[in-house]
Design an enzyme around this catalytic site. Structure first.
Site, PDB file in Angstrom:
ATOM      1  N   LYS A  53     -22.616 -22.310 -99.632  1.00  0.00           N
ATOM      2  CA  LYS A  53     -24.057 -22.062 -99.731  1.00  0.00           C
ATOM      3  C   LYS A  53     -24.449 -21.815-101.194  1.00  0.00           C
ATOM      4  CE  LYS A  53     -24.292 -20.575 -94.953  1.00  0.00           C
ATOM      5  NZ  LYS A  53     -24.359 -19.530 -93.920  1.00  0.00           N
ATOM      6  N   GLN A  97     -24.175 -13.026 -93.782  1.00  0.00           N
ATOM      7  CA  GLN A  97     -23.286 -13.947 -93.073  1.00  0.00           C
ATOM      8  C   GLN A  97     -22.734 -13.301 -91.801  1.00  0.00           C
ATOM      9  OE1 GLN A  97     -22.879 -17.129 -93.950  1.00  0.00           O
ATOM     10  NE2 GLN A  97     -21.415 -17.579 -92.317  1.00  0.00           N
ATOM     11  N   ASP A 120     -32.704 -17.014 -92.158  1.00  0.00           N
ATOM     12  CA  ASP A 120     -31.964 -17.390 -90.947  1.00  0.00           C
ATOM     13  C   ASP A 120     -32.877 -17.428 -89.719  1.00  0.00           C
ATOM     14  OD1 ASP A 120     -29.224 -18.012 -91.213  1.00  0.00           O
ATOM     15  OD2 ASP A 120     -28.778 -15.924 -91.721  1.00  0.00           O
TER      16      ASP A 120
HETATM   17  N1  GUN Z   1     -22.497 -17.783 -89.278  1.00  0.00           N
HETATM   18  C1  GUN Z   1     -22.399 -19.032 -88.782  1.00  0.00           C
HETATM   19  N2  GUN Z   1     -23.541 -19.716 -88.947  1.00  0.00           N
HETATM   20  C2  GUN Z   1     -24.403 -18.883 -89.568  1.00  0.00           C
HETATM   21  C3  GUN Z   1     -25.751 -19.020 -90.011  1.00  0.00           C
HETATM   22  O1  GUN Z   1     -26.417 -20.058 -89.852  1.00  0.00           O
HETATM   23  N3  GUN Z   1     -26.280 -17.913 -90.607  1.00  0.00           N
HETATM   24  C4  GUN Z   1     -25.583 -16.759 -90.776  1.00  0.00           C
HETATM   25  N4  GUN Z   1     -26.200 -15.731 -91.356  1.00  0.00           N
HETATM   26  N5  GUN Z   1     -24.331 -16.597 -90.368  1.00  0.00           N
HETATM   27  C5  GUN Z   1     -23.745 -17.667 -89.780  1.00  0.00           C
END
Ligand code: GUN
Length: 287
Positions: A53, A97, A120
């Site tokens: 990311k 995350q 998110d």
């Molecule tokens: N863990 C797996 N996919 C995601 C996501 O799209 N956002 C977040 N914050 N954690 C994740």
């Protein structure tokens, strides 16, 4: 006849190209889009996702703040970090995350994020707006799947969609997005009866189980010309795989996503897009 591969890398690149232009435009207005990530603990898969990311942000000119916290971080400590990021005007997007270590509660954590910085789409505020067709910030994987349909001009109106996932991050937001496009959506889960029959009846199967020992989607479980979107990624027999046996289903499907190189890159691209949206929202406050 073999179906068409839905190539997430190509579609993600088209999103990134648009984001890059938006960043330049925001910069001319004096706004430097910035994403803050919070990673708690040492889950290697999560660390890789967060690294990717950051790399993607760098590619399009989004700045980042990286918070790596000890696995023993308490809820109080995590809440304080989120509060500080909420109050930091140089930060436009906040991503915690998931999954979190077990002493931390996902809902308690994500619901503290300012809805304007919730890239998110996980806060109750943004999840509620999505259910009412008013969301500006939508969970990244679901909006990435919708972008894939759009890229290939796949019409959703009147289609029967079988969705195998009911999580807050994937299944529930996708349900709303598909319904808003006039699809008929059946949301399946571990207690669903006759899953195979439901898959066979579907025009579109979207699967996100993530455990090949529990579920594998094969060509005998879909109808001719079905569309298969594979959101899962897991390690199975030393390989990274999705829920679907791609080489098998593509023989019968009209479109299918591979794993890796399908939905995964879209999640990252939509995070960039959401960060730009959040940066624009922040510039509109008070106007
Ligand atoms: N863990 C797996 N996919 C995601 C996501 O799209 N956002 C977040 N914050 N954690 C994740």
């Amino acid at each position: 006849m073999t179906g068409t591969k839905i190539d997430g890398k190509i579609i993600a690149q088209s999103v990134k190209d648009r984001v890059k232009k938006a960043v330049v435009e925001l910069n001319t207005q004096g706004i430097k889009p910035c994403l803050a990530t919070v990673l708690v603990g040492d889950n290697p898969a999560s660390a890789t996702y967060v690294r990717n990311k950051h790399k993607a942000c760098e590619e399009v000119g989004i700045t980042t703040k990286d918070h790596k916290l000890d696995a023993n971080t308490s809820q109080v400590q995590l809440n304080e970090i989120i509060e500080n990021l909420n109050n930091d005007n140089s930060v436009h997007g906040i991503l915690v995350q998931l999954p979190l270590p077990e002493q931390l509660d996902e809902f308690t954590t994500t619901s503290r994020i300012s809805p304007l910085k919730d890239v998110d789409g996980l806060t109750p505020h943004n999840a509620g707006l999505l259910a009412m067709k008013k969301a500006a910030l939508v969970a990244c994987t679901p909006s990435g799947v919708m972008e894939m349909f759009d890229f290939h001009g796949i019409e959703l109106e009147g289609k029967n969609v079988v969705l195998i996932n009911r999580s807050n991050l994937v299944g529930k937001p996708l349900y709303h997005l598909l319904l808003d496009k006039n699809a008929t959506v059946i949301t399946c889960h571990s207690k669903t009866k006759n899953l195979e029959e439901l898959c066979k009846s579907a025009d579109i199967v979207i699967t996100a189980v993530g455990d090949r020992n529990k579920f594998t989607l094969t060509s005998d479980m879909i109808k001719d010309g079905a569309i298969v979107i594979d959101v899962a990624i897991s390690r199975f027999k030393e390989k990274l795989v999705g829920d679907a046996d791609y080489e098998d289903v593509i023989q019968k499907a009209s479109f299918a996503t591979p794993v890796p190189g399908g939905v995964g890159p879209m999640t990252v691209a939509m995070l960039l897009k959401n960060t730009i949206t959040a940066a624009s929202l922040s510039s509109q406050i008070g106007k």
